[in-house]
Design an enzyme around this catalytic site. Structure first.
Site, short mmCIF file in Angstrom:
data_model
loop_
_atom_site.label_atom_id
_atom_site.label_comp_id
_atom_site.label_asym_id
_atom_site.label_seq_id
_atom_site.Cartn_x
_atom_site.Cartn_y
_atom_site.Cartn_z
N LYS A 25 1.34 4.37 -2.93
CA LYS A 25 1.09 5.78 -2.66
C LYS A 25 2.36 6.62 -2.83
CE LYS A 25 -3.30 5.33 -1.63
NZ LYS A 25 -4.35 5.99 -2.41
N TYR B 68 0.84 -1.21 0.00
CA TYR B 68 0.00 0.00 0.00
C TYR B 68 0.87 1.26 0.00
CZ TYR B 68 -3.50 3.40 1.59
OH TYR B 68 -4.32 4.49 1.70
N1 LIG Z 1 -9.22 6.12 5.22
C1 LIG Z 1 -7.92 6.27 5.45
O1 LIG Z 1 -7.44 6.02 6.56
C2 LIG Z 1 -7.02 6.73 4.34
C3 LIG Z 1 -5.74 7.18 4.69
C4 LIG Z 1 -4.89 7.59 3.67
C5 LIG Z 1 -5.30 7.57 2.37
N2 LIG Z 1 -6.56 7.12 2.06
C6 LIG Z 1 -6.94 7.09 0.65
O2 LIG Z 1 -8.13 7.79 0.46
C7 LIG Z 1 -8.78 7.30 -0.72
C8 LIG Z 1 -10.25 7.11 -0.41
O3 LIG Z 1 -10.36 6.11 0.57
P1 LIG Z 1 -11.47 6.10 1.72
O4 LIG Z 1 -10.75 6.01 3.00
O5 LIG Z 1 -12.46 7.15 1.49
O6 LIG Z 1 -12.08 4.63 1.47
P2 LIG Z 1 -13.44 4.09 0.85
O7 LIG Z 1 -14.58 4.59 1.64
O8 LIG Z 1 -13.25 2.64 0.71
O9 LIG Z 1 -13.48 4.78 -0.58
C9 LIG Z 1 -12.79 4.25 -1.68
C10 LIG Z 1 -13.56 4.59 -2.91
O10 LIG Z 1 -12.84 4.06 -4.03
C11 LIG Z 1 -13.73 3.25 -4.78
N3 LIG Z 1 -13.00 2.20 -5.47
C12 LIG Z 1 -12.22 1.22 -4.96
N4 LIG Z 1 -11.76 0.45 -5.94
C13 LIG Z 1 -12.26 0.95 -7.09
C14 LIG Z 1 -12.15 0.60 -8.45
N5 LIG Z 1 -11.41 -0.46 -8.85
N6 LIG Z 1 -12.82 1.34 -9.37
C15 LIG Z 1 -13.58 2.40 -8.99
N7 LIG Z 1 -13.71 2.78 -7.73
C16 LIG Z 1 -13.06 2.06 -6.79
C17 LIG Z 1 -14.72 2.74 -3.78
O11 LIG Z 1 -15.92 2.38 -4.43
P3 LIG Z 1 -16.44 0.88 -4.53
O12 LIG Z 1 -16.26 0.28 -3.18
O13 LIG Z 1 -17.83 1.08 -4.98
O14 LIG Z 1 -15.59 0.27 -5.57
C18 LIG Z 1 -14.94 3.97 -2.93
O15 LIG Z 1 -15.85 4.84 -3.56
C19 LIG Z 1 -8.05 6.01 -1.10
O16 LIG Z 1 -7.20 6.26 -2.20
C20 LIG Z 1 -7.23 5.70 0.14
O17 LIG Z 1 -6.07 4.99 -0.16
C21 LIG Z 1 -7.43 6.71 3.02
#
Ligand SMILES: NC(=O)c1ccc[n+]([C@@H]2O[C@H](COP(=O)([O-])OP(=O)(O)OC[C@H]3O[C@@H](n4cnc5c(N)ncnc54)[C@H](OP(=O)(O)O)[C@@H]3O)[C@@H](O)[C@H]2O)c1
Length: 244
Positions: free
Chosen positions: A154, A150
């Protein structure tokens, strides 16, 4: 004056979490928002929750044909794009010795290849003054067990943001990254760690997880003219975890 008045915005992965909150905030700021997702259940939920706020489209963020099709659809509907929030991402955790190769391939497909393909197919339809925002992660700056794949996806994205910023500057398009710390979203349940994410709170000086709303506000800053003299930057929003 709204910050994204009449701007056309695409948010990849806007069905849950940070992308979902960004869709609502960007629409409040006057944007015409399209979000994507890949899971039929979360797509359905987002379609009703974002009814009248954003178009919700099934489009796999790691599949070239889906991305090209979406670029054609957005160009046909809006003519051009102003903001591209490349937010879709997945987490796969494990020790290097126990993770399988498939998890590595899938992670790089969604988290890195997808954004690279999105730059390739969407930036040609972006207007001057446009803004690309990547969603990286503060894990890309630390050596944390279980995050070899992961964190590397990133870190690659942070590198891509800088290269793309250099390549797109002459077209008047800025490229920056939001680097969240641990944030309370569905991603942790999706990756199977669930509430275990809360164990990191002891390492966060502000002693809590971030919220999706806080990340959406930071994304809005990078997406809008409020950050008009920034490009190639990655801003860390992590409650001080990697800084204090
Ligand atoms: N939450 C944290 O702690 C955190 C920390 C650092 C960075 N981030 C980053 O923030 C971003 C958003 O994450 P989040 O925390 O908001 O998680 P999340 O609620 O799981 O959101 C991820 C989104 O990406 C979509 N997605 C995943 N795989 C996909 C694919 N193959 N095609 C199209 N859409 C896809 C999901 O939709 P579906 O499920 O419908 O596919 C969902 O809408 C990510 O890049 C993550 O790495 C998160």
């Amino acid at each position: 004056m709204k910050k994204l008045e009449n701007k056309t915005v695409l948010i990849t992965g806007g069905t849950t979490g940070i992308g979902f909150e960004a869709a609502k905030l960007f629409a409040l700021e006057g944007a015409k928002v399209t979000v994507t997702g890949s899971n039929p259940a979360t797509l359905d939920h987002a379609r009703s929750a974002l009814d009248g706020i954003a178009d919700v489209i099934a489009s796999d963020a790691g599949v070239s044909a889906d991305i090209e099709k979406l670029a054609r659809e957005i160009q046909a509907k809006y003519g051009a794009l102003d903001v591209l929030f490349l937010n879709a991402g997945i987490t796969r955790y494990g020790l290097i010795t126990s993770m399988d190769e498939a998890a590595l391939d899938e992670s790089f497909r969604v988290n890195f290849k997808g954004p690279w393909l999105a730059l390739k197919h969407f930036t040609p339809i972006m207007r001057r003054g446009g803004s690309v925002v990547f969603n990286t992660s503060c894990t890309n700056q630390q050596g944390t067990p279980y995050t070899s794949v992961y964190a590397a996806t990133k870190a690659a994205l942070r590198s891509l943001a800088r290269t793309a910023a250099a390549e797109l500057a002459e077209s008047g398009i800025r490229v920056n990254a939001l680097s969240p710390g641990p944030t309370d979203t569905p991603i942790h349940a999706k990756s199977g760690i669930g509430d275990a994410v809360r164990s990191v709170i002891s390492r966060i000086p502000l002693k809590r997880l971030g919220t999706a709303e806080e990340m959406a506000k930071a994304a809005l800053f990078l997406a809008s003219d409020d950050s008009s003299f920034m490009t190639g930057e990655e801003i860390v929003v992590d409650g001080g975890m990697t800084r204090v």
